[in-house]
Design an enzyme around this catalytic site. Structure first.
Site, PDB file in Angstrom:
ATOM      1  N   SER A 116       0.810  -1.209   0.000  1.00 16.64           N
ATOM      2  CA  SER A 116       0.000   0.000   0.000  1.00 16.64           C
ATOM      3  C   SER A 116       0.843   1.259   0.000  1.00 16.64           C
ATOM      4  CB  SER A 116      -0.909   0.019   1.239  1.00 16.64           C
ATOM      5  OG  SER A 116      -1.738  -1.110   1.297  1.00 16.64           O
ATOM      6  N   HIS A 137      -0.905  -2.395  -7.074  1.00 16.27           N
ATOM      7  CA  HIS A 137      -1.673  -2.159  -5.860  1.00 16.27           C
ATOM      8  C   HIS A 137      -3.175  -2.220  -6.123  1.00 16.27           C
ATOM      9  CE1 HIS A 137      -3.033   0.728  -2.467  1.00 16.27           C
ATOM     10  NE2 HIS A 137      -3.047  -0.532  -2.061  1.00 16.27           N
ATOM     11  N   GLU A 149      -3.337   0.549  -8.989  1.00 20.17           N
ATOM     12  CA  GLU A 149      -2.178   1.409  -9.214  1.00 20.17           C
ATOM     13  C   GLU A 149      -1.015   0.557  -9.725  1.00 20.17           C
ATOM     14  OE1 GLU A 149      -2.530   5.009  -5.984  1.00 20.17           O
ATOM     15  OE2 GLU A 149      -1.952   3.038  -5.201  1.00 20.17           O
ATOM     16  N   ASN A 187      -3.428   6.416  -1.537  1.00 19.90           N
ATOM     17  CA  ASN A 187      -3.172   6.471  -0.096  1.00 19.90           C
ATOM     18  C   ASN A 187      -2.551   7.792   0.335  1.00 19.90           C
ATOM     19  OD1 ASN A 187      -4.079   4.202   1.466  1.00 19.90           O
ATOM     20  ND2 ASN A 187      -2.770   2.926   0.189  1.00 19.90           N
TER      21      ASN A 187
END
Length: 281
Positions: A116, A137, A149, A187
């Site tokens: 992450s 991701h 991602e 994130n």
């Protein structure tokens, strides 16, 4: 490279979800997990998920999809054109796993981490073939969330990124390419959403009130329900990682409230208790 076989290492919530996505898209899929109970639970969870999707008419032949997944406790079975890691967010553990995987796969295998927030470039610096390593991701729950991602490290071969972007399209997902940076894109952007909500809770505002207000303003899920879904251990680890990599800005300081939840084992839906109480997954 035209990928046909995919190995997923780690059969927790993310790993089993990624394996389900791959099998549903028609790929021969290997799901590795050394813990027999976790592996057994993963098979049951994938079976239940596929049955539920079939009942809603979203997929056909759920048993056929399940049979595309080879569930194994033996790392030596993880020979594939693409290997995706989805284990604990600890650099040493990831590097150790990829180092072992490199010894049993051939020179063309692509390795990807579902991390992450850990630096893809820093992980790659400790691996035998950094040019064949990237971030891939997925978001929880992987079978439902469309975004993936695709993260290029400093040494990642551009052809690897092209191959992964093509793969994501074959999975029926939407890829967004990004260079290695703390928290990547999603994130990094999401940290204030969680941190500010936690600050308000620390000041005495009820968590359920915060969630209701955010959902009333158009968010599908409030921050506390979303943290419980993601897993408070995962969310807290990402907050700590992004904060450290950005030189500890006060505005992004991880919340002691979330730290207390993690230390108490109140991880969210997967543990049965987080900011709310659930039937244990």
């Amino acid at each position: 490279m035209n990928i046909e076989t995919i190995a997923v290492c780690g059969a927790g919530t993310m790993g089993r979800g990624i394996a389900q996505v791959c099998a549903t898209a028609g790929f021969a899929t290997i799901l590795f997990e050394p813990n027999s109970e976790v592996l057994r639970n993963a098979k049951e969870a994938v079976h239940s998920s596929l049955q539920a999707l079939a009942a809603k008419g979203k997929i056909g032949a759920p048993d056929e999809i399940l049979n595309r997944i080879f569930f194994t406790q033996n790392l030596s079975d993880c020979t594939a054109q693409l290997v995706i890691e989805a284990i604990v967010e600890q650099p040493a553990a990831k590097v150790g796993l990829f180092t072992q995987l490199a010894t049993i796969n051939d020179a063309a295998t692509i390795f990807a981490s579902n991390t992450s927030s850990l630096s893809i470039s820093e992980l790659a610096n400790n691996l035998p073939h950094p040019d064949r390593f990237a971030g891939l991701h997925f978001f929880n729950p992987a079978p439902l969330m469309k975004l993936v991602e695709v993260v290029a490290g400093a040494q990642t071969d551009p052809e690897v990124i092209k191959t992964l972007e093509a793969l994501v399209a074959r999975l029926g997902k939407t890829s967004v390419a990004c260079t290695d940076a703390p928290g990547f894109i999603v994130n990094r952007v999401a940290r204030p959403f969680y941190i500010e909500a936690l600050r308000q809770a620390e000041a005495g505002v009820e968590m359920e009130t915060i969630d209701r207000l955010m959902e009333a303003r158009g968010f599908k899920m409030g921050p506390f329900r979303l943290m419980d879904l993601i897993g408070n251990d995962v969310n807290y680890a990402v907050s700590c990682s992004v904060w450290e990599q950005l030189q500890q800005p006060e505005r992004l300081r991880p919340s002691p409230l979330q730290q207390e939840k993690v230390e108490a084992g109140h991880l969210g839906k997967k543990s049965g208790k987080g900011y709310y109480t659930y039937d244990k997954a």
